[in-house]
Design an enzyme around this catalytic site. Structure first.
Site, PDB file in Angstrom:
ATOM      1  N   CYS A  14      40.881  39.705  34.340  1.00 25.01           N
ATOM      2  CA  CYS A  14      41.232  39.372  35.906  1.00 25.01           C
ATOM      3  C   CYS A  14      40.009  39.413  36.717  1.00 25.01           C
ATOM      4  O   CYS A  14      40.519  38.515  37.808  1.00 25.01           O
ATOM      5  CB  CYS A  14      40.763  40.794  36.269  1.00 25.01           C
ATOM      6  SG  CYS A  14      40.012  42.271  35.659  1.00 25.01           S
TER       7      CYS A  14
ATOM      8  N   HIS B 121      37.954  46.535  37.000  1.00 26.29           N
ATOM      9  CA  HIS B 121      39.355  45.227  37.683  1.00 26.29           C
ATOM     10  C   HIS B 121      38.913  44.372  39.157  1.00 26.29           C
ATOM     11  O   HIS B 121      38.954  45.368  40.207  1.00 26.29           O
ATOM     12  CB  HIS B 121      40.434  45.765  37.656  1.00 26.29           C
ATOM     13  CG  HIS B 121      41.536  45.266  37.713  1.00 26.29           C
ATOM     14  ND1 HIS B 121      42.319  44.150  37.169  1.00 26.29           N
ATOM     15  CD2 HIS B 121      42.691  45.116  39.013  1.00 26.29           C
ATOM     16  CE1 HIS B 121      43.804  43.836  37.076  1.00 26.29           C
ATOM     17  NE2 HIS B 121      43.923  43.788  38.958  1.00 26.29           N
TER      18      HIS B 121
ATOM     19  N   ASP C  23      46.625  40.043  43.647  1.00 20.96           N
ATOM     20  CA  ASP C  23      46.464  40.475  42.400  1.00 20.96           C
ATOM     21  C   ASP C  23      46.981  39.673  41.360  1.00 20.96           C
ATOM     22  O   ASP C  23      47.755  39.936  40.646  1.00 20.96           O
ATOM     23  CB  ASP C  23      46.508  41.751  41.947  1.00 20.96           C
ATOM     24  CG  ASP C  23      45.496  42.296  40.087  1.00 20.96           C
ATOM     25  OD1 ASP C  23      45.557  41.365  39.591  1.00 20.96           O
ATOM     26  OD2 ASP C  23      45.803  43.371  40.299  1.00 20.96           O
TER      27      ASP C  23
END
Length: 290
Positions: free
Chosen positions: A68, A107, A122
């Protein structure tokens, strides 16, 4: 680094002359269909960094994906180049074994305003928790996407991302009780605040996640990519290919173990990932389900 190379990597051919929602949605989807969520560097003896140029070279110029912090930092750069003025946020992933959110931000996500409305972008959660399109930052609103119905829930200063999906149908009964399966139809993925973060906020986390023997990422080698009909993921030597809504209210899961000497062939064929260094596939017990 330039946008043309990035657009070629993700196969985006549409106009990008103005930072509107339609363009954002198209680029977001193309990214998750083209650049895998993967942590294979850890299991190839390589170091993962927060250096944007190195990330660009890895994810755009080479046949690789990233986790991520790599994918969403790259996407943050893309958004800035396009005039979206993204805000980086940190989020805490839900631990399915402990049934609670992890204590630290691991994250990275992006918040964007378009015409006064806030969205969460995202491009790198992976597997069934991967949003295909940005989510409007509105509490309790059902936002339907191919993986299921996503919701952002406001709880004081905290926002929680959850999804209601479908029942899993596992083709091979040998995998019916696999520890990788999460049979809950409503799942929590992570929580976050709206306090902006800088890249430095993730430096310690990035180091710990790839060195701590208790980290999920040192215990499992993972490569996940969304497809036109669902997603596929390789965890250790277990390959799973998921078809969303195979029939009403059901996702089809085709799971199988592959020989270790075929792993790199599968990575190339199924994920367009080509490794320079030797991969040691790992699938130890850890809090990871899809």
């Amino acid at each position: 680094m330039n946008l043309e190379e990035y657009f070629k990597k993700i196969g985006f051919h549409g106009p990008f002359d103005k930072p509107d929602l339609e363009t954002l949605r198209m680029i977001h989807k193309q990214h998750v269909m083209s650049i895998p969520f993967e942590n294979l560097s850890i299991h190839c003896g390589e170091k993962i960094t927060m250096d944007l140029e190195l990330i660009f070279n890895k994810l755009v110029k080479s046949k690789r994906g990233g986790w991520c912090c790599e994918n969403n930092l790259l996407f943050s750069w893309v958004l800035r180049e396009l005039g979206y003025n993204p805000i980086i946020l940190g989020s805490r992933v839900f631990n399915t074994i402990k049934n609670e959110f992890n204590p630290t931000d691991t994250h990275l996500i992006n918040k964007i305003y378009i015409d006064g409305t806030a969205y969460i972008a995202d491009v790198s959660y992976g597997v069934s928790g991967q949003i295909w399109y940005p989510l409007e930052l509105v509490s309790g609103k059902d936002q339907t996407q191919p993986p299921g119905v996503f919701r952002l829930i406001e709880d004081g200063d905290i926002w929680i991302l959850e999804k209601t999906g479908r029942k899993p149908l596992v083709l091979d009964e040998n995998f019916a009780n696999s520890s990788l399966l999460n049979k809950s139809q409503t799942k929590r993925f992570y929580c976050f605040t709206l306090v902006p973060k800088g890249v430095d906020h993730f430096l310690k986390t990035t180091h710990c996640l790839q060195t701590d023997p208790n980290s999920l990422f040192t215990n499992k080698s993972i490569c996940s990519l969304q497809t036109a009909t669902g997603f596929r993921v390789l965890v250790g030597c277990t390959l799973s290919e998921v078809t969303f809504n195979y029939k009403e209210g059901v996702d089809l899961l085709d799971m199988k173990d592959i020989p270790e000497n075929k792993v790199e062939d599968v990575l190339k064929e199924k994920f367009n990932v080509v490794l320079v260094n030797k991969l040691v596939p790992v699938n130890n017990k850890a809090a990871y389900t899809f």
